[in-house]
Scaffold this motif. Sequence first.
Motif, mmCIF file in Angstrom:
data_model
loop_
_atom_site.group_PDB
_atom_site.id
_atom_site.type_symbol
_atom_site.label_atom_id
_atom_site.label_comp_id
_atom_site.label_asym_id
_atom_site.label_seq_id
_atom_site.Cartn_x
_atom_site.Cartn_y
_atom_site.Cartn_z
ATOM 1 N N TYR A 1 0.814 -1.209 0.000
ATOM 2 C CA TYR A 1 0.000 0.000 0.000
ATOM 3 C C TYR A 1 0.851 1.264 0.000
ATOM 4 O O TYR A 1 0.376 2.348 -0.368
ATOM 5 N N SER A 2 2.131 1.147 0.396
ATOM 6 C CA SER A 2 3.009 2.317 0.443
ATOM 7 C C SER A 2 3.535 2.698 -0.935
ATOM 8 O O SER A 2 4.178 3.725 -1.087
ATOM 9 N N LEU A 3 3.264 1.863 -1.940
ATOM 10 C CA LEU A 3 3.694 2.117 -3.320
ATOM 11 C C LEU A 3 5.194 2.446 -3.373
ATOM 12 O O LEU A 3 5.599 3.532 -3.789
ATOM 13 N N PRO A 4 6.039 1.498 -2.990
ATOM 14 C CA PRO A 4 7.488 1.759 -2.948
ATOM 15 C C PRO A 4 8.083 1.948 -4.339
ATOM 16 O O PRO A 4 7.625 1.348 -5.320
ATOM 17 N N GLY A 5 9.094 2.782 -4.400
ATOM 18 C CA GLY A 5 9.817 3.020 -5.643
ATOM 19 C C GLY A 5 11.273 3.293 -5.353
ATOM 20 O O GLY A 5 11.659 3.551 -4.210
ATOM 21 N N ILE A 6 12.098 3.239 -6.379
ATOM 22 C CA ILE A 6 13.537 3.488 -6.239
ATOM 23 C C ILE A 6 13.842 4.926 -6.628
ATOM 24 O O ILE A 6 13.448 5.387 -7.694
ATOM 25 N N GLN A 7 14.538 5.633 -5.754
ATOM 26 C CA GLN A 7 15.031 6.968 -6.063
ATOM 27 C C GLN A 7 16.495 7.065 -5.656
ATOM 28 O O GLN A 7 17.014 6.186 -4.961
ATOM 29 N N TYR A 8 17.135 8.158 -6.108
ATOM 30 C CA TYR A 8 18.566 8.321 -5.855
ATOM 31 C C TYR A 8 18.850 9.644 -5.144
ATOM 32 O O TYR A 8 18.196 10.661 -5.423
ATOM 33 N N TRP A 9 19.825 9.585 -4.244
ATOM 34 C CA TRP A 9 20.314 10.777 -3.548
ATOM 35 C C TRP A 9 21.731 11.062 -4.054
ATOM 36 O O TRP A 9 22.514 10.134 -4.269
ATOM 37 N N PRO A 10 22.067 12.309 -4.323
ATOM 38 C CA PRO A 10 21.384 13.546 -3.924
ATOM 39 C C PRO A 10 20.344 14.064 -4.924
ATOM 40 O O PRO A 10 19.542 14.921 -4.564
ATOM 41 N N LYS A 11 20.362 13.600 -6.169
ATOM 42 C CA LYS A 11 19.415 14.105 -7.164
ATOM 43 C C LYS A 11 18.929 12.930 -7.998
ATOM 44 O O LYS A 11 19.723 12.279 -8.690
ATOM 45 N N ASP A 12 17.624 12.687 -7.932
ATOM 46 C CA ASP A 12 17.066 11.501 -8.571
ATOM 47 C C ASP A 12 17.224 11.521 -10.090
ATOM 48 O O ASP A 12 17.427 10.476 -10.713
ATOM 49 N N SER A 13 17.143 12.694 -10.697
ATOM 50 C CA SER A 13 17.203 12.789 -12.154
ATOM 51 C C SER A 13 18.569 12.369 -12.705
ATOM 52 O O SER A 13 18.686 12.025 -13.876
ATOM 53 N N TRP A 14 19.590 12.373 -11.847
ATOM 54 C CA TRP A 14 20.909 11.945 -12.306
ATOM 55 C C TRP A 14 20.959 10.437 -12.541
ATOM 56 O O TRP A 14 21.718 9.960 -13.376
ATOM 57 N N GLY A 15 20.146 9.690 -11.810
ATOM 58 C CA GLY A 15 20.191 8.230 -11.905
ATOM 59 C C GLY A 15 21.457 7.655 -11.335
ATOM 60 O O GLY A 15 21.813 6.501 -11.567
ATOM 61 N N LEU A 16 22.189 8.464 -10.562
ATOM 62 C CA LEU A 16 23.432 8.052 -9.920
ATOM 63 C C LEU A 16 23.376 8.466 -8.456
ATOM 64 O O LEU A 16 22.522 9.250 -8.057
ATOM 65 N N GLY A 17 24.289 7.947 -7.672
ATOM 66 C CA GLY A 17 24.311 8.305 -6.264
ATOM 67 C C GLY A 17 23.886 7.125 -5.411
ATOM 68 O O GLY A 17 24.048 5.961 -5.803
ATOM 69 N N LEU A 18 23.333 7.406 -4.237
ATOM 70 C CA LEU A 18 22.900 6.358 -3.327
ATOM 71 C C LEU A 18 21.413 6.085 -3.516
ATOM 72 O O LEU A 18 20.588 7.001 -3.392
ATOM 73 N N PRO A 19 21.032 4.837 -3.805
ATOM 74 C CA PRO A 19 19.623 4.510 -3.997
ATOM 75 C C PRO A 19 18.906 4.338 -2.653
ATOM 76 O O PRO A 19 19.523 3.976 -1.652
ATOM 77 N N TYR A 20 17.617 4.618 -2.638
ATOM 78 C CA TYR A 20 16.825 4.416 -1.426
ATOM 79 C C TYR A 20 15.368 4.139 -1.803
ATOM 80 O O TYR A 20 14.982 4.288 -2.972
ATOM 81 N N ILE A 21 14.579 3.723 -0.821
ATOM 82 C CA ILE A 21 13.169 3.413 -1.041
ATOM 83 C C ILE A 21 12.333 4.659 -0.790
ATOM 84 O O ILE A 21 12.339 5.216 0.311
ATOM 85 N N ALA A 22 11.622 5.109 -1.828
ATOM 86 C CA ALA A 22 10.687 6.231 -1.694
ATOM 87 C C ALA A 22 9.270 5.663 -1.628
ATOM 88 O O ALA A 22 8.897 4.831 -2.457
ATOM 89 N N LEU A 23 8.501 6.094 -0.642
ATOM 90 C CA LEU A 23 7.130 5.610 -0.467
ATOM 91 C C LEU A 23 6.156 6.654 -0.991
ATOM 92 O O LEU A 23 6.107 7.781 -0.495
ATOM 93 N N LYS A 24 5.387 6.286 -2.000
ATOM 94 C CA LYS A 24 4.432 7.204 -2.593
ATOM 95 C C LYS A 24 3.043 7.089 -1.965
ATOM 96 O O LYS A 24 2.202 7.975 -2.125
ATOM 97 N N GLY A 25 2.797 5.977 -1.279
ATOM 98 C CA GLY A 25 1.533 5.793 -0.578
ATOM 99 C C GLY A 25 1.709 6.048 0.902
ATOM 100 O O GLY A 25 2.728 6.578 1.357
ATOM 101 N N SER A 26 0.732 5.644 1.702
ATOM 102 C CA SER A 26 0.794 5.860 3.138
ATOM 103 C C SER A 26 -0.053 4.815 3.851
ATOM 104 O O SER A 26 -0.755 4.024 3.241
ATOM 105 N N THR A 27 0.013 4.848 5.178
ATOM 106 C CA THR A 27 -0.797 3.944 5.988
ATOM 107 C C THR A 27 -2.272 4.198 5.756
ATOM 108 O O THR A 27 -3.099 3.288 5.755
ATOM 109 N N LYS A 28 -2.646 5.458 5.505
ATOM 110 C CA LYS A 28 -4.042 5.800 5.251
ATOM 111 C C LYS A 28 -4.542 5.071 3.989
ATOM 112 O O LYS A 28 -5.680 4.649 3.931
#
Length: 266
Positions: free
Chosen positions: A234-261
């Motif tokens: 339900y949290s709709l997980p996705g992959i994003q990158y730090w420091p800037k996602d549009s670069w497609g480089l850096g450190l990957p992490y889990i971004a949650l687009k949904g919520s507990t609600k």
Amino acid sequence: MAGVFSYESSDVDWCEDNYRHSENVVEYFNTMSSFIFFVISPIMLYLLHPYAKERNLAVHLVWLMMIFVGLFSMYFHMTLSFMGQMLDELSIVWVLAIGYALWFPRRLFPSFIKDRNSFSKMVLAVTVVTTLSSFVKPTANAYVLNVFGVHTLYSMCVEMRCCNDQRVLRLAKVSIGLWVLAISCWISDKFGCSFWQKLNFCYLHGIWHILIVVATAHGSTLIAYFDASVEIPYSLPGIQYWPKDSWGLGLPYIALKGSTKTSKTC
């Protein structure tokens, strides 16, 4: 007993020249390169907090233990002591054990395991026994590392068969590439030392430190993504990158687009 803390009491000696840059540090570059653990780990703790808060705060234990891996790695390479070797190896075993207990897919549990709590207790028991026995037979670490590592790799291969998300597939390819490169540096430093000494370049183990931390950031994020997709869909997980996602480089992490609600309304 004091002998296990003595300088160069370990049987392990990496390719880097001993005491070349400091009379108090046996392997200077291998020691200094371990600082990368203290840089990457806090960043990953911050980036993964939303996922950990939604899934299980125990997820933070992985990167908290990575800080200890860095600390014990520094101590080991600074002294090349037997105790440093044990602490270095055992901290890696505990990182793998924690990740294994948290993220190994439930549907792949052995038939006699009914829930994750029981699975975690079994992994904990094996890790504690390994920790105690390693001081009698240090090679016990290698066996447990291989079991955790190979079984985790198998589970990821199973998960990847059902994945068609290009961003996730790209993360998998980068993770594998980083792991192969890191392990190649470790093996080359361990078994090809004479060749690198001729080139006056004996720093591959230090480069291994840097690559393995980055590889762990990529690999653990990949595993966490599959875990989130099953355990908290339900949290709709996705992959994003730090420091800037549009670069497609850096450190990957889990971004949650949904919520507990979102979970409550489904």
